[in-house]
Design a protein around this motif. Sequence first.
Motif, short mmCIF file in Angstrom:
data_model
loop_
_atom_site.label_atom_id
_atom_site.label_comp_id
_atom_site.label_asym_id
_atom_site.label_seq_id
_atom_site.Cartn_x
_atom_site.Cartn_y
_atom_site.Cartn_z
N GLN A 145 0.74 -1.27 -0.19
CA GLN A 145 0.03 0.03 -0.01
C GLN A 145 0.97 1.36 0.04
OE1 GLN A 145 -3.33 -1.17 2.88
NE2 GLN A 145 -3.61 0.76 2.27
N CYS A 157 0.55 3.89 -2.94
CA CYS A 157 0.43 5.32 -2.42
C CYS A 157 1.28 6.09 -2.87
CB CYS A 157 -0.01 5.51 -1.16
SG CYS A 157 -0.96 7.15 -0.41
N LEU A 217 -6.80 3.84 0.28
CA LEU A 217 -6.22 4.75 -0.41
C LEU A 217 -7.04 5.98 -0.81
CD1 LEU A 217 -3.43 2.76 -2.42
CD2 LEU A 217 -3.15 3.55 -0.26
N GLY A 274 -3.47 9.79 2.22
CA GLY A 274 -4.13 9.29 1.05
C GLY A 274 -4.26 10.01 -0.27
#
Length: 247
Positions: A67, A71, A100, A114
Amino acid sequence: MTKSLRIVHLFPELLNLYGDSGNILVLRRRLAWRGLVADVAEVHVGERPSFADADIVFIGGGSDREQRIVCESLLAEQAELSSFVEDGGVLAAVCGGYQLLGHSYLMGDEKIEGLSLVDLYTDRGEPRLIGNVVVESPICDHPIVGYENHGGRTHLGEGVEPLGSVTYGHGNDGVTGQEGCLYKNVLGTYVHGPLLPKNPGVADYLLSRALERRYGNGELEPLDDAAELTANKSMYDRLMAGEVEEQ
């Protein structure tokens, strides 16, 4: 002229938890069965995505490490991706990809920025929310069934609708009874499994929205979904009857 849709699949080598790449196979096949073309563009680590000609963008689920990598890559493209969303582009995001979409999410004790595509944020809680899940949603006629496994608790902002209501499982936070989000043509969810093979109505919702935006007509020719809906109903019936022992 044969109609086609361009599907941008973001970082499949990182975001394929619980077979999420299978969702792309379903979209491709359901277009082909209708005589339509899927132009799938995979974006890999180190490559810059372009959303200028995209119809559907898909972000799968991954671990915290994956992640973070994704991101960081997508923040550089946030302006273009936000324009795509605000222009009605179809975006589907599962689990880590769903997290996200918001303003921030927690990784351990660290708050990670995010993409701010949807007014939501994710913090963390204990225990992890793990197990099968059933969601009643206005986007399709059948219940959405699948699997969830997340420590995140996702909170929706004003004006952001949930994907649906949880009738089995945990959903966004294990408290509100909400699961996922709907914003413009963005669909976020914690439902893995992968999502689309047992939930053809969700697949057709995404395809219809994309065709409406591209061609001004989102009507889809009906398909024989007997096998898919039988699998869906079998899982639904077993869960609602308490026949599945959760770990």
